[in-house]
Each structure stands twice: as C-alpha cells, then as structure tokens.
Design a protein around this motif. Structure first.
Motif, PDB file in Angstrom:
ATOM      1  N   PRO A  54       0.843  -1.161   0.155  1.00 29.40           N
ATOM      2  CA  PRO A  54       0.103  -0.063   0.102  1.00 29.40           C
ATOM      3  C   PRO A  54       0.885   1.277   0.168  1.00 29.40           C
ATOM      4  O   PRO A  54       0.228   2.416  -0.185  1.00 29.40           O
ATOM      5  CB  PRO A  54      -0.747  -0.163   1.338  1.00 29.40           C
ATOM      6  N   ARG A  55       2.060   1.115   0.204  1.00 23.14           N
ATOM      7  CA  ARG A  55       2.926   2.538   0.152  1.00 23.14           C
ATOM      8  C   ARG A  55       3.484   2.735  -1.196  1.00 23.14           C
ATOM      9  O   ARG A  55       4.056   3.742  -1.660  1.00 23.14           O
ATOM     10  CB  ARG A  55       4.084   2.162   1.251  1.00 23.14           C
ATOM     11  N   LEU A  56       3.462   1.747  -2.333  1.00 26.91           N
ATOM     12  CA  LEU A  56       4.029   2.079  -3.503  1.00 26.91           C
ATOM     13  C   LEU A  56       3.054   2.409  -4.380  1.00 26.91           C
ATOM     14  O   LEU A  56       2.101   1.352  -4.655  1.00 26.91           O
ATOM     15  CB  LEU A  56       4.976   1.001  -3.957  1.00 26.91           C
ATOM     16  N   PHE A  57       2.978   3.374  -5.353  1.00 34.53           N
ATOM     17  CA  PHE A  57       2.115   3.630  -6.339  1.00 34.53           C
ATOM     18  C   PHE A  57       2.641   3.571  -7.727  1.00 34.53           C
ATOM     19  O   PHE A  57       3.733   4.142  -7.792  1.00 34.53           O
ATOM     20  CB  PHE A  57       1.373   5.205  -6.119  1.00 34.53           C
ATOM     21  N   PRO A  58       2.081   2.863  -8.745  1.00 29.90           N
ATOM     22  CA  PRO A  58       2.735   2.361  -9.985  1.00 29.90           C
ATOM     23  C   PRO A  58       2.608   3.683 -10.976  1.00 29.90           C
ATOM     24  O   PRO A  58       1.639   4.635 -10.870  1.00 29.90           O
ATOM     25  CB  PRO A  58       1.878   1.204 -10.267  1.00 29.90           C
ATOM     26  N   CYS A  59       3.831   3.757 -11.724  1.00 31.20           N
ATOM     27  CA  CYS A  59       3.933   4.703 -12.787  1.00 31.20           C
ATOM     28  C   CYS A  59       4.419   4.027 -13.880  1.00 31.20           C
ATOM     29  O   CYS A  59       5.609   3.452 -13.775  1.00 31.20           O
ATOM     30  CB  CYS A  59       4.884   5.806 -12.432  1.00 31.20           C
ATOM     31  N   TRP A  60       3.661   4.099 -14.925  1.00 29.00           N
ATOM     32  CA  TRP A  60       4.159   3.166 -16.148  1.00 29.00           C
ATOM     33  C   TRP A  60       5.002   4.149 -17.195  1.00 29.00           C
ATOM     34  O   TRP A  60       4.848   5.387 -17.331  1.00 29.00           O
ATOM     35  CB  TRP A  60       2.908   2.563 -17.031  1.00 29.00           C
ATOM     36  N   VAL A  61       6.130   3.326 -17.574  1.00 28.07           N
ATOM     37  CA  VAL A  61       6.706   3.978 -18.559  1.00 28.07           C
ATOM     38  C   VAL A  61       6.076   3.748 -20.149  1.00 28.07           C
ATOM     39  O   VAL A  61       5.678   2.548 -20.167  1.00 28.07           O
ATOM     40  CB  VAL A  61       8.240   3.633 -18.821  1.00 28.07           C
ATOM     41  N   VAL A  62       5.815   4.931 -20.851  1.00 34.77           N
ATOM     42  CA  VAL A  62       5.313   4.724 -22.050  1.00 34.77           C
ATOM     43  C   VAL A  62       5.816   5.363 -23.248  1.00 34.77           C
ATOM     44  O   VAL A  62       6.634   6.121 -22.843  1.00 34.77           O
ATOM     45  CB  VAL A  62       3.579   5.593 -22.109  1.00 34.77           C
ATOM     46  N   LEU A  63       5.477   5.201 -24.595  1.00 38.74           N
ATOM     47  CA  LEU A  63       6.027   5.468 -25.631  1.00 38.74           C
ATOM     48  C   LEU A  63       5.070   5.342 -27.020  1.00 38.74           C
ATOM     49  O   LEU A  63       3.917   4.801 -26.703  1.00 38.74           O
ATOM     50  CB  LEU A  63       7.497   5.049 -26.242  1.00 38.74           C
ATOM     51  N   PRO A  64       5.439   6.178 -27.908  1.00 37.93           N
ATOM     52  CA  PRO A  64       4.183   5.982 -28.877  1.00 37.93           C
ATOM     53  C   PRO A  64       4.156   4.652 -29.194  1.00 37.93           C
ATOM     54  O   PRO A  64       5.035   3.813 -29.304  1.00 37.93           O
ATOM     55  CB  PRO A  64       5.040   6.892 -30.088  1.00 37.93           C
ATOM     56  N   HIS A  65       3.040   4.418 -29.938  1.00 35.63           N
ATOM     57  CA  HIS A  65       2.572   3.078 -30.331  1.00 35.63           C
ATOM     58  C   HIS A  65       2.824   2.634 -31.835  1.00 35.63           C
ATOM     59  O   HIS A  65       2.592   1.461 -32.118  1.00 35.63           O
ATOM     60  CB  HIS A  65       1.151   2.892 -30.201  1.00 35.63           C
ATOM     61  N   ASP A  66       3.244   3.415 -32.525  1.00 31.95           N
ATOM     62  CA  ASP A  66       3.562   3.230 -34.027  1.00 31.95           C
ATOM     63  C   ASP A  66       4.487   1.862 -34.413  1.00 31.95           C
ATOM     64  O   ASP A  66       4.096   1.427 -35.360  1.00 31.95           O
ATOM     65  CB  ASP A  66       4.119   4.281 -34.689  1.00 31.95           C
ATOM     66  N   CYS A  67       5.083   1.544 -33.543  1.00 32.16           N
ATOM     67  CA  CYS A  67       6.158   0.570 -33.997  1.00 32.16           C
ATOM     68  C   CYS A  67       5.390  -0.826 -33.250  1.00 32.16           C
ATOM     69  O   CYS A  67       6.159  -1.992 -33.565  1.00 32.16           O
ATOM     70  CB  CYS A  67       7.415   0.512 -33.266  1.00 32.16           C
ATOM     71  N   ARG A 234      -7.340   6.332  -0.570  1.00 32.84           N
ATOM     72  CA  ARG A 234      -6.659   6.002   0.836  1.00 32.84           C
ATOM     73  C   ARG A 234      -5.273   6.286   0.915  1.00 32.84           C
ATOM     74  O   ARG A 234      -4.499   5.865  -0.007  1.00 32.84           O
ATOM     75  CB  ARG A 234      -7.007   4.538   0.953  1.00 32.84           C
ATOM     76  N   LEU A 235      -4.650   7.069   1.741  1.00 35.54           N
ATOM     77  CA  LEU A 235      -3.326   7.379   2.191  1.00 35.54           C
ATOM     78  C   LEU A 235      -2.699   6.111   2.972  1.00 35.54           C
ATOM     79  O   LEU A 235      -3.318   5.493   3.722  1.00 35.54           O
ATOM     80  CB  LEU A 235      -3.231   8.754   2.913  1.00 35.54           C
ATOM     81  N   PRO A 236      -1.506   6.083   2.920  1.00 36.83           N
ATOM     82  CA  PRO A 236      -0.455   5.050   3.597  1.00 36.83           C
ATOM     83  C   PRO A 236      -0.688   5.426   5.084  1.00 36.83           C
ATOM     84  O   PRO A 236      -0.884   6.338   5.473  1.00 36.83           O
ATOM     85  CB  PRO A 236       0.660   5.234   3.092  1.00 36.83           C
ATOM     86  N   GLU A 237      -0.705   4.109   5.811  1.00 32.26           N
ATOM     87  CA  GLU A 237      -0.784   4.292   7.161  1.00 32.26           C
ATOM     88  C   GLU A 237       0.411   4.996   8.003  1.00 32.26           C
ATOM     89  O   GLU A 237       1.363   4.738   7.109  1.00 32.26           O
ATOM     90  CB  GLU A 237      -1.141   2.867   7.767  1.00 32.26           C
ATOM     91  N   GLU A 238       0.527   5.636   9.089  1.00 30.70           N
ATOM     92  CA  GLU A 238       1.506   5.684   9.810  1.00 30.70           C
ATOM     93  C   GLU A 238       2.403   4.756  10.153  1.00 30.70           C
ATOM     94  O   GLU A 238       2.072   3.468  10.311  1.00 30.70           O
ATOM     95  CB  GLU A 238       1.311   6.503  11.280  1.00 30.70           C
ATOM     96  N   TYR A 239       3.461   4.812  10.313  1.00 26.61           N
ATOM     97  CA  TYR A 239       4.702   3.554  10.773  1.00 26.61           C
ATOM     98  C   TYR A 239       4.324   3.467  12.157  1.00 26.61           C
ATOM     99  O   TYR A 239       4.403   4.450  12.890  1.00 26.61           O
ATOM    100  CB  TYR A 239       6.133   3.942  10.268  1.00 26.61           C
ATOM    101  N   PRO A 240       4.805   1.939  12.632  1.00 27.70           N
ATOM    102  CA  PRO A 240       4.823   2.026  14.258  1.00 27.70           C
ATOM    103  C   PRO A 240       5.650   3.134  14.898  1.00 27.70           C
ATOM    104  O   PRO A 240       6.801   3.598  14.189  1.00 27.70           O
ATOM    105  CB  PRO A 240       5.189   0.735  14.263  1.00 27.70           C
ATOM    106  N   ALA A 241       5.467   3.387  16.010  1.00 25.97           N
ATOM    107  CA  ALA A 241       6.418   4.442  16.698  1.00 25.97           C
ATOM    108  C   ALA A 241       7.860   3.528  16.890  1.00 25.97           C
ATOM    109  O   ALA A 241       7.987   2.528  16.917  1.00 25.97           O
ATOM    110  CB  ALA A 241       5.829   4.715  18.193  1.00 25.97           C
ATOM    111  N   ARG A 242       9.047   4.528  16.814  1.00 24.38           N
ATOM    112  CA  ARG A 242      10.331   3.943  17.088  1.00 24.38           C
ATOM    113  C   ARG A 242      10.971   5.033  17.646  1.00 24.38           C
ATOM    114  O   ARG A 242      10.842   6.296  17.819  1.00 24.38           O
ATOM    115  CB  ARG A 242      10.857   3.928  15.275  1.00 24.38           C
ATOM    116  N   THR A 243      12.152   4.463  18.233  1.00 24.79           N
ATOM    117  CA  THR A 243      13.147   5.442  19.001  1.00 24.79           C
ATOM    118  C   THR A 243      14.239   5.776  18.158  1.00 24.79           C
ATOM    119  O   THR A 243      15.040   4.840  17.887  1.00 24.79           O
ATOM    120  CB  THR A 243      13.685   4.632  20.091  1.00 24.79           C
TER     121      THR A 243
END
Length: 514
Positions: A54-67, A234-243
């Motif tokens: 749930p923390r990573l959102f996809p971004c596709w690489v695209v190019l023209p379709h002619d080939c 929906r936004l990603p959840e908070e991380y568990p508390a850490r020191t």
C-alpha cells in the motif's frame, strides 16, 4: 537496471527500509527495466513487484505506439486505469523518439483526456518542448523532475505561463527554493521527490521539514499534491512508533541541533541583497539570509568564501566577506581568495597580511576551475608557506585528472595546513579515488557537499577512513544548506560519528589555527 557503481543500492527492500527510516509513507515508482529494456515488459514487472504494497504507487513508462511496442493510446489509457495507474513516465531521449506532435500528439491527447500525470526528467527533454506540450494541453498535469536551479531563468517563465506544470526538488536545491516557489505559485504545484535510491531520501525530506512554510503548505508539498494528482482514495498508514537517536529525532521534527556543535566547512555568499551571481540566480544569498537559515538548522558557524572572490574579483570578494564578518562576527569564518593571475607578488603578499592578519581569515581558497593554476604550482608557494606557519586550513575544489597528485604534493610539503577536499561525496568513484590519500595523510580530509547527495556514501567514507576525516559542508547558498544537512543527519552513522562530522572535526581544525 542499467550501468551502476558496485556500491549503489537498488533492491526494493532497501527502498522500503529507507522509507521507514526517514518516515516517508509512500512513493510513486517506475521500473528501470521499462526504461532500459522494454516499457511493456518493465511495467508488468513493476506491477508484480509492488502488488499488495500500500505504500508504492505505480507509474508506467510509455512511448508512442507506432512500432507496435504499446497499445494504441486510448486502449493504453484504458488498461492503465483498470490497473489503478494514474501516472506515466516518458524517456524520449533514452528511447529514441521525439516529443513532436506528429510522433507523440495522439498519446499526449489520450493522457490529457483522463488527466493522467505525465512525469518527465529534464534530461529527456527541453523546457521549450515542455512549454509546447503544456500550453497546447492545459488539462494535462506535467511533473518536471531532475531540474537544476541553474535553469531557473527558463523554469519560472514556463511555470508562469503554464499552470499545469509542476516541479519536484530532489535536484532543484536552490537556496530558499520552497519558500520562493510557494510565494510565487502557491504550494499546490510543488511536489516532494527524492530520486531514490540514487539520492538520500533524508536530504529531500529535510528540505520540506525545515522550510519556512505554514503547516498546510508543508503538508501539500510533502504528499497532499501527489495524492490529489493520483486521485488516491486512501493514504498510507503511519509507521509504528520508533526510537531514534537525539540528532535524528530533532531533524525529523525540523528542529535546530542546539545540543551539539555544528560547523559548515564549505559555503559561499554574495553581496548584500543579491538575487543572482551572473550565470545563475541565487536568491537570498547574502550573509543575513544565510545566517537566518543556519540558525534554523542549528549551524553554529560557517566557513565562507565570497562568490565574487572565486569567480570575478578576489580583492572585492574579500572586502564583501569582511563586511559580512563584521555583521556576524560569531557566525562567519573567512576563506581568503587570492588570484596570482591578477595580483603581483607584492600585492599577493599584502593581501595575505590584510586578509589573514588584519581581518582574521583562517581559511585559504585557491580555486582552480577559474584561475586554471595547478594547486602545487610555485605561484602558490608564498601562500602555502604562510598557511603552514599559521596552521590554516585550505579548501580545494577538484582541478581535474591530476588533482590527487597535486594534493599529495602540497599536503606533504605543508604538513601544518589542513587540506579539505571539496565535494568528495558527489559519487562513489570520486570518494574511492581520494580514500588512499586521506588514509595516508593526517592533514587531508573529505568534505561532502554536492547536489547528488549520494545515498549511503557518507557511511562508505566513514567505513574506510573513519568519521574523524569527514567534514560537513553545504556549498550554500549555491544550493540550500538543508538537503546537505539532512543527507548527513539521516545517514546510518552513530551519534558519536555524526557529532564528529557535523562539527567537532572542524572545531579541532579551527583550534589549530594561530
């Protein structure tokens, strides 16, 4: 995937671990196979790799379709939306196509029709091309990445005329950049970006956390704007508390490091109220704005050479710096700038007396990129002899292929001068080349600053030469000091190592000066 240094991290688990370390809740990601090999294949690999995360959102690489490498644009967009993909990346220079209308017009129209975010690195295009695309398609949101502040005079007119153009700041580390852009455009077009895992994620996060912004603007830049553009439900959840340790705990809150000594070993400045220095804009680059910034971070002192001194007129530059030292005597340590190409031997000797003895400059700043004199040239002997007698420190920018030999020569002949090798952490090959000399010579140090804020390279240098030989520096106000500060503070070094690098090492160098 693609060419990389053996030390460069690239695994997905490393990215996720670093996000948790820095407190970065989510990231827009694409797969390098889609850029370096085949977009369709790489996009499938991406979806498999991040499936269920749930923390990573996809971004596709695209190019023209002619080939026949990709579906026709309307079908491509339909497939993207069905897969939950709301952003694309284009790499026309790497993948050998033009952004001209006859090549990409149909694809760009289809993206604009669904307001798909187009992310594009400035290494793949030009500001002129972006203006043509953005002005013809005001409904297409465009994110420029990898922009340099040296191009600000092109970026501002583009953003003025095209309100659908956005910018991220992983490379655009201009002084007070977030404040300047927020004042001009509002926060809605500014996005947090890291360029991980090439760059330090902590450097980029600190840039937002320490910026002089209202909390609502800070939240927009940190993630709200991207969430809106991606239409996240929906936004990603908070991380568990850490020191965390005392240093990182304060840095994550955007608080000054008031409990330790912090000294910036490498900075510059312009004249009072300057906005630029000829070849690049440099807003708020005078002493008063620099000290304001430093106090926000908890930087106690800063060693400065004037921009005028290294780039144009060494004598006038020293005068500008002396004025700044008079304004802020407890904050500024001076680097003298002396140019043998313009000063006679007698003038050189007189300026050594003025700068070092009368005005109290403790640093020496010969600058090969402008004067083109080797650092071990006899023309510097009188300066080095004086520096050796008074145990001064000397900051050296690379002089090219013979740099290590030049430093080896002068550091041996002048053992009482502390030599600081500037920009040593810019990349692994540079650091690797300098390690043997730094190990061998007690009076040679690695100074870190450079825009790449290379991920894990500070830890690499500490591993090989010890924290005692590594110095914090920012190169401010050419770049804002905050990313350089965050780069070091978010490193995985111990509290003791961080305290040494942030200030105690430079404190020891200064204490030797007489």
């Amino acid at each position: 995937m693609g060419p990389k240094d053996e030390e460069v991290s690239w695994k997905l688990e490393t990215l996720l671990d670093e996000m948790a370390w820095c407190g970065i809740h989510g990231a827009l990601v694409y797969h390098n196979v889609a850029r370096e090999y085949d977009p369709a294949y790489g996009n499938r690999m991406l979806m498999e790799a991040i499936s269920g995360n749930p923390r990573l959102f996809p971004c596709w690489v695209v190019l023209p379709h002619d080939c026949g490498e990709m579906p026709p644009p309307k079908r491509l967009v339909k497939d993207m939306l069905a897969a939950g993909v709301r952003a694309v990346r284009m790499a026309p220079r790497s993948q050998n196509y033009l952004l001209e209308e006859y090549v990409c017009g149909e694809l760009l129209d289809a993206l604009a029709g669904e307001q798909i975010l187009l992310s594009i690195g400035i290494d793949q295009t030009s500001y002129g091309d972006l203006f043509q695309i953005a002005s013809r398609r005001p409904g297409l949101p465009i994110l420029m990445t990898g922009c340099s502040w040296a191009a600000t005079r092109n970026i501002l007119p583009l953003m003025d005329k095209c309100p659908n153009v956005h910018i991220e700041f992983s490379t655009f580390q201009a002084n007070y950049a977030l404040e300047e852009f927020t004042e001009r455009y509002g926060a809605e077009r500014l996005l947090f970006g890291t360029d991980a895992l090439l760059k330090s994620m902590g450097a980029a996060k600190s840039f937002v956390d320490y910026a002089e912004l209202g909390e609502s603007d800070r939240k927009l830049i940190a993630g709200g704007n991207l969430a809106r553009l991606l239409r996240l439900e929906r936004l990603p959840e908070e991380y568990p508390a850490r020191t965390d340790g005392p240093i990182l705990s304060r840095v994550k809150e955007g608080l000054p490091l008031e409990h330790i000594t912090v000294i910036d070993s490498h900075a510059h400045m312009s004249h009072n109220d300057a906005r630029g220095v000829g070849y690049m804009p440099m807003p708020r680059s005078d002493a008063k704005h620099m000290i304001r910034r430093n106090r926000r971070l908890g930087i106690d002192k800063v060693a400065i050479s004037s921009w005028m001194g290294i780039f144009a007129d060494c004598e006038e530059g020293n005068v500008i710096l002396k004025d700044a030292m008079d304004q802020f005597p407890d904050d500024i340590i001076g680097y003298a700038t002396l140019d043998p190409n313009y000063l006679t031997a007698e003038e050189f000797d007189r300026w050594m007396g003025v700068a070092h003895e009368e005005w109290g400059f403790k640093g020496m700043k010969p600058y090969n990129p402008r004067v083109r004199i080797p650092y071990n040239s006899p023309r510097y002997d009188q300066w080095y002899t004086y520096g050796n007698e008074h145990r001064l420190f000397c900051l050296l920018h690379s002089s090219g292929g013979n740099f290590i030999n030049e430093v080896a020569d002068i550091s041996k002949r002048y053992p009482e001068i502390s030599f600081l090798l500037a920009h040593s952490a810019g990349d692994y090959p540079t650091a690797r080349e300098r390690l043997p000399l730094v190990k061998e010579r007690d009076n040679v140090y690695l100074e870190i600053t450079l825009t790449p804020v290379t991920y894990r390279i500070i830890e690499y240098m500490v591993k090989h030469v010890g924290a005692e030989k590594v110095l914090f520096g920012t190169d401010a106000p050419m770049r804002d000091p905050i990313p350089q500060f965050g780069w070091m503070c978010y490193s995985r070094c111990s509290e003791e190592e961080l305290e040494l690098m942030l200030g105690r090492n430079m404190e020891r160098i200064l204490a030797r000066c007489r």
